[in-house]
Design a protein around this motif. Sequence first.
Motif, PDB file in Angstrom:
ATOM      1  N   THR A 136      28.654  53.702   9.590  1.00 39.41           N
ATOM      2  CA  THR A 136      28.356  55.142  10.936  1.00 39.41           C
ATOM      3  C   THR A 136      27.873  56.544  10.337  1.00 39.41           C
ATOM      4  O   THR A 136      27.693  56.709   8.817  1.00 39.41           O
ATOM      5  CB  THR A 136      29.638  55.657  11.144  1.00 39.41           C
ATOM      6  OG1 THR A 136      29.902  54.347  11.729  1.00 39.41           O
ATOM      7  CG2 THR A 136      29.423  56.289  12.180  1.00 39.41           C
ATOM      8  N   HIS A 166      27.300  60.103  11.288  1.00 41.50           N
ATOM      9  CA  HIS A 166      27.514  61.140  12.245  1.00 41.50           C
ATOM     10  C   HIS A 166      26.613  62.100  12.794  1.00 41.50           C
ATOM     11  O   HIS A 166      26.256  63.477  11.757  1.00 41.50           O
ATOM     12  CB  HIS A 166      28.754  61.951  12.176  1.00 41.50           C
ATOM     13  CG  HIS A 166      29.395  63.041  12.975  1.00 41.50           C
ATOM     14  ND1 HIS A 166      30.690  63.251  12.381  1.00 41.50           N
ATOM     15  CD2 HIS A 166      28.672  63.104  14.037  1.00 41.50           C
ATOM     16  CE1 HIS A 166      31.022  64.527  13.432  1.00 41.50           C
ATOM     17  NE2 HIS A 166      30.238  64.305  14.472  1.00 41.50           N
ATOM     18  N   ARG A 181      32.168  62.542   9.989  1.00 41.77           N
ATOM     19  CA  ARG A 181      32.458  60.927   9.057  1.00 41.77           C
ATOM     20  C   ARG A 181      31.130  59.713   9.780  1.00 41.77           C
ATOM     21  O   ARG A 181      31.200  58.981   9.540  1.00 41.77           O
ATOM     22  CB  ARG A 181      32.425  61.340  11.908  1.00 41.77           C
ATOM     23  CG  ARG A 181      33.666  61.568  12.383  1.00 41.77           C
ATOM     24  CD  ARG A 181      34.072  60.654  13.583  1.00 41.77           C
ATOM     25  NE  ARG A 181      34.310  59.503  14.006  1.00 41.77           N
ATOM     26  CZ  ARG A 181      34.200  58.672  14.770  1.00 41.77           C
ATOM     27  NH1 ARG A 181      33.495  59.497  16.203  1.00 41.77           N
ATOM     28  NH2 ARG A 181      34.724  57.473  14.561  1.00 41.77           N
ATOM     29  N   THR A 182      30.342  61.208   8.810  1.00 40.09           N
ATOM     30  CA  THR A 182      29.158  59.654   8.502  1.00 40.09           C
ATOM     31  C   THR A 182      30.162  58.926   6.924  1.00 40.09           C
ATOM     32  O   THR A 182      30.904  60.042   6.057  1.00 40.09           O
ATOM     33  CB  THR A 182      28.626  60.696   8.163  1.00 40.09           C
ATOM     34  OG1 THR A 182      27.461  61.588   8.857  1.00 40.09           O
ATOM     35  CG2 THR A 182      27.402  60.132   6.559  1.00 40.09           C
ATOM     36  N   ARG A 230      34.809  61.629  -3.103  1.00 44.38           N
ATOM     37  CA  ARG A 230      34.370  60.766  -3.157  1.00 44.38           C
ATOM     38  C   ARG A 230      33.711  60.414  -3.131  1.00 44.38           C
ATOM     39  O   ARG A 230      32.625  61.296  -3.567  1.00 44.38           O
ATOM     40  CB  ARG A 230      34.445  60.972  -1.389  1.00 44.38           C
ATOM     41  CG  ARG A 230      34.142  62.675  -0.837  1.00 44.38           C
ATOM     42  CD  ARG A 230      34.641  62.792   0.117  1.00 44.38           C
ATOM     43  NE  ARG A 230      34.182  62.513   1.628  1.00 44.38           N
ATOM     44  CZ  ARG A 230      34.730  62.853   2.177  1.00 44.38           C
ATOM     45  NH1 ARG A 230      34.878  62.932   3.221  1.00 44.38           N
ATOM     46  NH2 ARG A 230      33.870  61.853   3.701  1.00 44.38           N
ATOM     47  N   HIS A 269      34.286  55.959   2.598  1.00 44.86           N
ATOM     48  CA  HIS A 269      35.613  56.390   3.217  1.00 44.86           C
ATOM     49  C   HIS A 269      36.510  56.098   2.617  1.00 44.86           C
ATOM     50  O   HIS A 269      37.499  56.162   1.350  1.00 44.86           O
ATOM     51  CB  HIS A 269      35.014  57.925   3.259  1.00 44.86           C
ATOM     52  CG  HIS A 269      33.687  59.120   3.055  1.00 44.86           C
ATOM     53  ND1 HIS A 269      33.212  59.778   3.735  1.00 44.86           N
ATOM     54  CD2 HIS A 269      33.079  58.983   1.931  1.00 44.86           C
ATOM     55  CE1 HIS A 269      32.186  59.943   3.211  1.00 44.86           C
ATOM     56  NE2 HIS A 269      31.831  59.222   2.396  1.00 44.86           N
ATOM     57  N   ALA A 270      37.015  55.791   4.303  1.00 45.50           N
ATOM     58  CA  ALA A 270      38.323  54.689   4.123  1.00 45.50           C
ATOM     59  C   ALA A 270      38.394  54.184   3.204  1.00 45.50           C
ATOM     60  O   ALA A 270      39.777  54.083   2.663  1.00 45.50           O
ATOM     61  CB  ALA A 270      38.837  54.177   5.315  1.00 45.50           C
ATOM     62  N   GLU A 273      32.303  56.961   7.602  1.00 41.47           N
ATOM     63  CA  GLU A 273      33.945  56.824   7.272  1.00 41.47           C
ATOM     64  C   GLU A 273      34.289  55.420   6.585  1.00 41.47           C
ATOM     65  O   GLU A 273      35.196  55.294   5.914  1.00 41.47           O
ATOM     66  CB  GLU A 273      34.040  57.484   8.927  1.00 41.47           C
ATOM     67  CG  GLU A 273      33.696  55.494   9.803  1.00 41.47           C
ATOM     68  CD  GLU A 273      34.421  56.595  10.961  1.00 41.47           C
ATOM     69  OE1 GLU A 273      34.372  57.443  11.054  1.00 41.47           O
ATOM     70  OE2 GLU A 273      33.481  56.092  12.442  1.00 41.47           O
ATOM     71  N   GLU A 274      33.438  54.732   6.850  1.00 44.38           N
ATOM     72  CA  GLU A 274      33.923  53.049   6.753  1.00 44.38           C
ATOM     73  C   GLU A 274      34.264  53.321   4.971  1.00 44.38           C
ATOM     74  O   GLU A 274      34.989  53.067   4.190  1.00 44.38           O
ATOM     75  CB  GLU A 274      32.866  52.293   6.925  1.00 44.38           C
ATOM     76  CG  GLU A 274      32.874  52.038   8.679  1.00 44.38           C
ATOM     77  CD  GLU A 274      32.023  52.823   8.755  1.00 44.38           C
ATOM     78  OE1 GLU A 274      31.203  52.095  10.241  1.00 44.38           O
ATOM     79  OE2 GLU A 274      31.255  53.144   8.888  1.00 44.38           O
ATOM     80  N   SER A 294      29.593  65.110   0.879  1.00 42.35           N
ATOM     81  CA  SER A 294      30.680  65.132   2.352  1.00 42.35           C
ATOM     82  C   SER A 294      29.686  66.202   3.291  1.00 42.35           C
ATOM     83  O   SER A 294      28.468  67.286   2.239  1.00 42.35           O
ATOM     84  CB  SER A 294      31.522  65.966   1.429  1.00 42.35           C
ATOM     85  OG  SER A 294      32.124  65.620   0.971  1.00 42.35           O
TER      86      SER A 294
END
Length: 279
Positions: free
Chosen positions: A268, A270, A158-159, A181, A164-165, A161-162, A185
């Motif tokens: 974020t 993680h 989730r590191t 990406r 990557h989205a 995540e903003e 990862s």
Amino acid sequence: MITAGIDKRLLQKRFSQNAKTYDQYANVQKTMAGKLMDLALRAFPATGFHPPREFRILEIGCGTGFLTSQLLRHFPNASITAVDLAPGMIEIAKQRIAGESVDFRVGDIEEMDLDGTYDLIISNATFQWFNQLPLTVKRLFDVLGQQGVLLFSTFGPRTFEELHASFELAQQRFGLPDQERPGQSFYSSSELKKRVADALDPSDYQIEHSESLEVERFHSVRDFLTSVKKIGASNSNAGPHCQRPGVMKAMIAIYDRQYREEDTIPATYHAIFIKIGKL
């Protein structure tokens, strides 16, 4: 899940070049170091070790010596060996801990020889850079002393995540397949446990894990990207990873529009903490 290898020469170069700015930007890494230190103290109450009992510590990825200084404070009688891939980081660490009895070594823990045994092997935000995780875990486990502990923190999926989205939406806007990406990862905690299980006999160890989400806020997306660059943690995967300028520009605009709150944007991290105890 991690699929690409790490270019260690590029990684070494980036961390050395950014050693002088690392502490200014590595806020989350410092928070993780504090939590890792708390776990170490629970595993080994510092009051339990006195001369002539030698307590040996190996720190992997010591960076600028932030965690090293905490280890010195809480385990003043310990023999500490601190290793980092980047000579620039080691130089800063030596300045921070001048005159203290720490054996600093420049090297790749995946390749260098390990001598003797250690009671505690500890590593903050470094295991994500390993190319041979199961093999390296086995090598480290083999140099743990009786009832020794391997304790490390790393980053989970989730590191960022903003980021990557937003990048995925930008790719869709340009009609591109979701094949790349930005950045590194990371393994999930279950994947990390699987890699450990691949490396070790289940009768030899016990494993525990914990996780947390650390959110850092920035004035702009570019400030966030700059902070990643300033700690040397830009994409160091082997192979091509060039991004189209238009995609990156669209990603920044989407990120800003989707996530901005009260004049800041979040990033974020993680954090995953793994404790492997030798039975």
